[in-house]
Design a protein around this motif. Structure first.
Motif, PDB file in Angstrom:
ATOM      1  N   CYS A 183       0.825  -1.213   0.000  1.00  0.00           N
ATOM      2  CA  CYS A 183       0.000   0.000   0.000  1.00  0.00           C
ATOM      3  C   CYS A 183       0.854   1.255   0.000  1.00  0.00           C
ATOM      4  N   MET A 184       2.000   1.221   0.659  1.00  0.00           N
ATOM      5  CA  MET A 184       2.918   2.355   0.601  1.00  0.00           C
ATOM      6  C   MET A 184       3.363   2.581  -0.847  1.00  0.00           C
ATOM      7  N   ILE A 185       3.702   1.498  -1.547  1.00  0.00           N
ATOM      8  CA  ILE A 185       4.154   1.607  -2.940  1.00  0.00           C
ATOM      9  C   ILE A 185       3.036   2.125  -3.832  1.00  0.00           C
ATOM     10  N   THR A 186       1.847   1.559  -3.713  1.00  0.00           N
ATOM     11  CA  THR A 186       0.754   1.947  -4.607  1.00  0.00           C
ATOM     12  C   THR A 186       0.256   3.363  -4.331  1.00  0.00           C
ATOM     13  N   VAL A 187       0.270   3.779  -3.062  1.00  0.00           N
ATOM     14  CA  VAL A 187      -0.128   5.155  -2.751  1.00  0.00           C
ATOM     15  C   VAL A 187       0.857   6.136  -3.370  1.00  0.00           C
ATOM     16  N   LEU A 188       2.145   5.869  -3.224  1.00  0.00           N
ATOM     17  CA  LEU A 188       3.150   6.751  -3.820  1.00  0.00           C
ATOM     18  C   LEU A 188       3.047   6.749  -5.342  1.00  0.00           C
ATOM     19  N   ALA A 189       2.747   5.590  -5.930  1.00  0.00           N
ATOM     20  CA  ALA A 189       2.615   5.509  -7.389  1.00  0.00           C
ATOM     21  C   ALA A 189       1.354   6.199  -7.882  1.00  0.00           C
ATOM     22  N   SER A 190       0.297   6.212  -7.064  1.00  0.00           N
ATOM     23  CA  SER A 190      -0.974   6.821  -7.489  1.00  0.00           C
ATOM     24  C   SER A 190      -0.931   8.346  -7.464  1.00  0.00           C
ATOM     25  N   ALA A 191      -0.117   8.908  -6.570  1.00  0.00           N
ATOM     26  CA  ALA A 191      -0.102  10.363  -6.367  1.00  0.00           C
ATOM     27  C   ALA A 191       0.175  11.149  -7.653  1.00  0.00           C
ATOM     28  N   PRO A 192       1.181  10.793  -8.466  1.00  0.00           N
ATOM     29  CA  PRO A 192       1.401  11.565  -9.701  1.00  0.00           C
ATOM     30  C   PRO A 192       0.199  11.564 -10.635  1.00  0.00           C
ATOM     31  N   PHE A 193      -0.525  10.446 -10.718  1.00  0.00           N
ATOM     32  CA  PHE A 193      -1.709  10.396 -11.575  1.00  0.00           C
ATOM     33  C   PHE A 193      -2.833  11.263 -11.013  1.00  0.00           C
ATOM     34  N   GLY A 194      -2.979  11.254  -9.669  1.00  0.00           N
ATOM     35  CA  GLY A 194      -4.001  12.083  -9.039  1.00  0.00           C
ATOM     36  C   GLY A 194      -3.739  13.563  -9.230  1.00  0.00           C
ATOM     37  N   ILE A 195      -2.486  13.949  -9.281  1.00  0.00           N
ATOM     38  CA  ILE A 195      -2.129  15.361  -9.498  1.00  0.00           C
ATOM     39  C   ILE A 195      -2.245  15.726 -10.972  1.00  0.00           C
ATOM     40  N   ALA A 196      -1.703  14.867 -11.841  1.00  0.00           N
ATOM     41  CA  ALA A 196      -1.688  15.163 -13.284  1.00  0.00           C
ATOM     42  C   ALA A 196      -3.097  15.239 -13.869  1.00  0.00           C
ATOM     43  N   ALA A 197      -4.054  14.530 -13.263  1.00  0.00           N
ATOM     44  CA  ALA A 197      -5.414  14.517 -13.796  1.00  0.00           C
ATOM     45  C   ALA A 197      -6.009  15.919 -13.921  1.00  0.00           C
ATOM     46  N   PHE A 198      -5.557  16.845 -13.065  1.00  0.00           N
ATOM     47  CA  PHE A 198      -6.141  18.185 -13.050  1.00  0.00           C
ATOM     48  C   PHE A 198      -5.196  19.247 -13.610  1.00  0.00           C
ATOM     49  N   ALA A 201      -8.413   9.168 -18.019  1.00  0.00           N
ATOM     50  CA  ALA A 201      -7.394   8.110 -18.059  1.00  0.00           C
ATOM     51  C   ALA A 201      -6.524   8.149 -16.803  1.00  0.00           C
ATOM     52  N   PHE A 202      -6.111   9.365 -16.397  1.00  0.00           N
ATOM     53  CA  PHE A 202      -5.311   9.491 -15.182  1.00  0.00           C
ATOM     54  C   PHE A 202      -6.140   9.116 -13.943  1.00  0.00           C
ATOM     55  N   TYR A 203      -7.424   9.474 -13.958  1.00  0.00           N
ATOM     56  CA  TYR A 203      -8.312   9.115 -12.847  1.00  0.00           C
ATOM     57  C   TYR A 203      -8.392   7.593 -12.714  1.00  0.00           C
ATOM     58  N   TRP A 204      -8.506   6.902 -13.864  1.00  0.00           N
ATOM     59  CA  TRP A 204      -8.557   5.443 -13.834  1.00  0.00           C
ATOM     60  C   TRP A 204      -7.272   4.857 -13.259  1.00  0.00           C
ATOM     61  N   MET A 205      -6.113   5.393 -13.667  1.00  0.00           N
ATOM     62  CA  MET A 205      -4.848   4.906 -13.134  1.00  0.00           C
ATOM     63  C   MET A 205      -4.754   5.165 -11.631  1.00  0.00           C
ATOM     64  N   PHE A 206      -5.208   6.355 -11.225  1.00  0.00           N
ATOM     65  CA  PHE A 206      -5.200   6.693  -9.806  1.00  0.00           C
ATOM     66  C   PHE A 206      -6.043   5.697  -9.019  1.00  0.00           C
ATOM     67  N   MET A 207      -7.283   5.436  -9.482  1.00  0.00           N
ATOM     68  CA  MET A 207      -8.180   4.537  -8.775  1.00  0.00           C
ATOM     69  C   MET A 207      -7.657   3.103  -8.799  1.00  0.00           C
ATOM     70  N   THR A 208      -7.090   2.675  -9.907  1.00  0.00           N
ATOM     71  CA  THR A 208      -6.553   1.316  -9.998  1.00  0.00           C
ATOM     72  C   THR A 208      -5.500   1.078  -8.926  1.00  0.00           C
ATOM     73  N   ILE A 236      -4.464  19.333  -3.810  1.00  0.00           N
ATOM     74  CA  ILE A 236      -4.044  19.609  -2.427  1.00  0.00           C
ATOM     75  C   ILE A 236      -4.358  18.419  -1.510  1.00  0.00           C
ATOM     76  N   SER A 237      -5.503  17.745  -1.763  1.00  0.00           N
ATOM     77  CA  SER A 237      -5.862  16.579  -0.940  1.00  0.00           C
ATOM     78  C   SER A 237      -4.862  15.441  -1.144  1.00  0.00           C
ATOM     79  N   VAL A 238      -4.320  15.311  -2.360  1.00  0.00           N
ATOM     80  CA  VAL A 238      -3.296  14.294  -2.600  1.00  0.00           C
ATOM     81  C   VAL A 238      -2.066  14.582  -1.747  1.00  0.00           C
ATOM     82  N   ILE A 239      -1.670  15.847  -1.716  1.00  0.00           N
ATOM     83  CA  ILE A 239      -0.445  16.229  -1.005  1.00  0.00           C
ATOM     84  C   ILE A 239      -0.602  16.136   0.509  1.00  0.00           C
ATOM     85  N   PHE A 240      -1.729  16.628   1.034  1.00  0.00           N
ATOM     86  CA  PHE A 240      -1.883  16.753   2.485  1.00  0.00           C
ATOM     87  C   PHE A 240      -2.690  15.633   3.136  1.00  0.00           C
ATOM     88  N   ILE A 241      -3.355  14.784   2.349  1.00  0.00           N
ATOM     89  CA  ILE A 241      -4.106  13.667   2.923  1.00  0.00           C
ATOM     90  C   ILE A 241      -3.516  12.336   2.493  1.00  0.00           C
TER      91      ILE A 241
END
Length: 443
Positions: free
Chosen positions: A318-333, A343-350, A415-420
């Motif tokens: 979960c540490m690995i997947t959370v760190l991997a998901s963060a760039p997609f969650g940021i890039a989506a916007f 597409a980025f949202y799907w990668m983030f959720m996956t 911001i939620s990706v960074i601080f939560i």
């Protein structure tokens, strides 16, 4: 999950289990009701704009309706309803739960103010509170120990996929209601389209609630130890404090970020890209279902890590997947093309949905058999309050009171990706050593 754990700690000799056919019928019915609960819980995400306009609400007030108004009673009612499930017919408790949340969901369509809508949303939370615990209990007692994991996995994965089904089906319903406009209903008077949607999606539960009587009430298999108080569970958790900080707070933060994305992505697509609810529902629904369908991959990877001796496998992955998901969650916007955003949202959720199953399983794996039910109950209470109350509210608060522009909701999600979300990865890292010690001491 507590009932399947209690099974493991109690003898199953001469157990009078329902037939496999009846067991899977039980799972199917509870899965259908799970989708219904998610519809009544999340349909508001597709109607934020009309509700804000008609009731004069801010994003922060909307976030309170989507989060704390629902979550507080959902979490607090779990304790008395859990006692009721242990003492009375679980089918009756489930029937009452479905009926209460369906009435409350329909009453959301009669609200004419923030206070009335908040009260109705609280009723939805109170009604849904007994459903998860009751469903885990019934599924856990409907299968022999060597088959419980598969049945429970199907139910949990189905619930996650159900969140996508809500958008997939709810989008066209909302779109049709918006096009038809206000309507004069008998007795109820003039109703706005969003009010009609709440009634149309909430009322069917009054009939579907009777489905709980279509399956057999399985015998309980709870041990005497499992009926004791919480003192021993608290003592055990204090012994491995960092592990349970990671388990309760870490996964709570990961869920908060996930729920924030699920509930505010539709508003982002409306405000920034001008998409209609029908398109949003279909596209997000497909993305959510596709991400949820890959959840077993996370489980197989963690099992493989376990076999290689990584006893901290759930927290590590979960540490690995959370760190991997963060760039997609940021890039989506940060992109201008809405399809790239999806597409980025799907990668983030996956990636982030690894936490959906790893959180409960971590609580189960590290706890002695006779404590698993109680520790799981504390886990549900803690993560539920953090995730359902905190995730949506944080995004609305930042949008309204920090950024001051509803079109900047995408920035709030960044911001939620960074601080939560990223602090969750840190907690997973810090809890790994404590998890290894707990498993070494309690193999």
């Amino acid at each position: 999950m507590s009932m399947s754990s209690d099974q493991a700690g109690s003898p199953a000799v001469a157990a009078d289990y329902p037939s496999p056919r009846m067991g899977w019928l039980t799972v199917a019915i509870l899965f259908l009701l799970y989708i219904l609960s998610l519809t009544d819980r999340n349909i508001m995400a597709l109607m934020v704009g009309p509700i804000k306009r008609d009731l004069g609400l801010s994003d922060f007030q909307i976030s309170l309706l989507q989060g704390p108004a629902f979550a507080v009673l959902f979490c607090l009612c779990a304790i008395p309803l859990g006692m009721a499930l242990d003492r009375y017919s679980r089918r009756v408790v489930l029937y009452i739960s479905v009926t209460v949340w369906s009435i409350a969901a329909a009453c959301c369509g009669l609200a004419g103010s923030f206070a009335m809508l908040a009260m109705a949303r609280a009723g939805v939370g109170a009604g849904e509170s007994g459903f998860g615990t009751g469903s885990y209990s019934i599924v856990g007692d409907s299968f022999p120990p060597h088959r419980v994991s598969l049945a429970m996995s199907v139910f949990i994965m189905g619930g996650v996929m159900g969140a996508g089904i809500v958008f997939l089906v709810g989008g066209p319903i909302v779109s049709a209601a918006m096009k038809s406009g206000p309507a004069l209903w008998p007795v109820l008077g003039l109703l706005q389209p969003w009010q009609q949607v709440f009634i149309l999606t909430g009322a069917p539960g009054l009939l579907l609630a009777f489905l709980v009587f279509a399956f057999r009430e399985p015998p309980r298999r709870k041990s005497a130890q499992a009926l004791a108080g919480y003192g021993e569970a608290w003592a055990f958790m204090r012994r491995y404090k960092m592990l349970f900080v990671a388990n309760f707070i870490g996964f709570g933060l990961a869920y908060a970020a996930t729920i924030g994305f699920q509930l505010w992505m539709p508003s982002y697509l409306v405000r920034v890209h001008g998409w209609e609810p029908a398109r949003i529902g279909i596209v997000i629904g497909i993305a959510q279902i596709a991400a949820a369908a890959l959840m077993p991959v996370h489980g197989s990877i963690v099992d493989r890590l376990y076999r290689k001796g990584r006893k901290d496998a759930p927290l590590l992955w979960c540490m690995i997947t959370v760190l991997a998901s963060a760039p997609f969650g940021i890039a989506a916007f940060l992109v201008s093309n809405p399809w790239v955003t999806i597409a980025f949202y799907w990668m983030f959720m996956t990636l982030i949905l690894s936490t959906a199953s790893m959180g409960p399983s971590t609580a189960q794996v590290v706890s002695p058999p006779h404590l698993r039910g109680r520790i799981s109950a504390i886990y549900v209470l803690a993560t539920g309050l953090i995730a359902m109350a905190g995730g949506p509210a944080f995004v609305g608060l930042v949008t309204d009171h920090v950024l001051g522009d509803e079109k900047l909701v995408g920035v709030s999600l960044i911001i939620s990706v960074i601080f939560i979300l990223l602090p969750a990865a840190l907690l997973f890292a810090l809890g790994r050593g404590s998890m290894r010690r707990a498993l070494a001491a309690n193999p």
